[in-house]
Enzyme design. Sequence first.
Site, PDB file in Angstrom:
ATOM      1  N   TYR A 118       0.770  -1.095   0.055  1.00 24.36           N
ATOM      2  CA  TYR A 118      -0.116   0.036   0.004  1.00 24.36           C
ATOM      3  C   TYR A 118       0.880   1.279   0.276  1.00 24.36           C
ATOM      4  O   TYR A 118       1.777   1.218   0.935  1.00 24.36           O
ATOM      5  CB  TYR A 118      -1.015   0.022   1.365  1.00 24.36           C
ATOM      6  CG  TYR A 118      -1.531   1.419   1.503  1.00 24.36           C
ATOM      7  CD1 TYR A 118      -2.904   1.557   1.122  1.00 24.36           C
ATOM      8  CD2 TYR A 118      -0.909   2.450   1.896  1.00 24.36           C
ATOM      9  CE1 TYR A 118      -3.585   2.911   0.995  1.00 24.36           C
ATOM     10  CE2 TYR A 118      -1.701   3.624   2.157  1.00 24.36           C
ATOM     11  CZ  TYR A 118      -3.053   3.729   1.666  1.00 24.36           C
ATOM     12  OH  TYR A 118      -3.827   4.964   1.747  1.00 24.36           O
ATOM     13  N   GLU A 206      -3.405   7.525  -4.241  1.00 22.44           N
ATOM     14  CA  GLU A 206      -3.535   6.299  -3.286  1.00 22.44           C
ATOM     15  C   GLU A 206      -3.405   5.137  -4.215  1.00 22.44           C
ATOM     16  O   GLU A 206      -4.194   4.709  -4.947  1.00 22.44           O
ATOM     17  CB  GLU A 206      -4.783   6.114  -2.414  1.00 22.44           C
ATOM     18  CG  GLU A 206      -4.718   4.924  -1.303  1.00 22.44           C
ATOM     19  CD  GLU A 206      -6.265   4.765  -0.837  1.00 22.44           C
ATOM     20  OE1 GLU A 206      -7.253   4.644  -1.306  1.00 22.44           O
ATOM     21  OE2 GLU A 206      -5.986   4.908   0.503  1.00 22.44           O
TER      22      GLU A 206
END
Length: 396
Positions: A118, A206
């Site tokens: 991530y 993101e």
Amino acid sequence: MNLHEYQGKEILSTFGVKIQKGIVVSNPKDAVEAAKKLTEETGTGWHVIKAQVHAGGRGKGGGVKLAKNLAEVESLADQIIGMQLVTPQTSSEGKKVHQVLVAEDVYYPGKSETSEFYISVLLNRTTGRNMIMYSTEGGMDIETVAEETPHLIFTEEIDPATGMLPFQARRIAFNLGLSGAAFKDMTKFVLSLYTAYDKSDASLFEINPVLKTSDDKILAVDAKVTIDDNALFRHRDYLDLRDIREENPIEVEADTLGLNYVDLDGNVGCMVNGAGLAMATMDLIKQAGGDPANFLDVGGTADASRVEAAFKIILKDPEVKAILINIFGGIVRCDRVAQGVIDAYKNMGTIDVPIIVRLQGTNSDIAKNLIDSSGLDVQSAVEFQEAADKVQAVLG
Ligand code: GDP
Ligand code: MN
């Protein structure tokens, strides 16, 4: 302004960030053509069909599927395009899928294992600096990681004077447990990711997951991008990326009328001038036991046509059970606003919900007289608290 995954990936790509390649299409036939083209480019015969909507968790909702041949590309595209996709991030009705991204399969087997990370870039509002937030726990819901295993989330703050420095990129690659070619590729990845965020005036990039492929390449498999609306004047070319089908239709209409409107869940419609007064009004409604149905700042020129436009916008929300108009007449005179409210009311014929009007400032006494003698179902109030009490009274 929020972007679709495919748009975010295109921006990333222009800044040299490696991405999972894909082609966006809106019908199954084009999906097959896209898959053929990708096979020519990348050599892979497998493809993922990914719903393009402004919501995460698409995989969980059945909006991301693997196709192992062209027939499956066609049938999966047919199945996903047009569906109401419900994910943990949408309402229970879900979002209609208009387009899918046909993407190369990048989870192919090879000499090493694939891993998912991530990585996001965003503003740390406490320190006023941009930061990279990253974790070894990619592909999962990051809120869950933050809750259950917060020690697996790392941050790297960027000094605005220097920008991101190479040692910071190396620290990220190290903390993600990488070595060799993947380590080097990751340092390039995060440096160009930060450049993309910075140069596009984004408030969020993101990437979840960032994938280490089985042949040690690092690439963006997903992209959630928000561009700062206040910087859009510097990026005229990005204006075409807006997809209003993804936005709240009442908010879009209010925007075209120049009204600053945000839809909320409550039952008291508010019409206020000035963002600060609007916030205070929402607080007061809440304190009086109500719930604001919206935030609405009509701005400085509360004339009849503007008030009427605002009424119409507020009344589009079926939840609205009362309307509170709270206007401070500084530059705009209260009597003109009062006349505007009366004219708008008469123009609209019947309004089925009770209306409470508080006008303070220049000519407020004349304004109150106008309202009180109008013969319409509109109550006037002088004090802020009085207005809130009247709202509570009509809600019962
Ligand atoms: P999200 O569910 O909306 O976050 O959509 P993502 O783009 O992150 O995709 C969801 C999941 O689909 C990823 O976490 C991967 O596990 C899977 N996925 C994405 N691309 C591929 C691919 O090329 N091959 C395979 N087998 N799975 C993929
Ligand atoms: Mn994702």
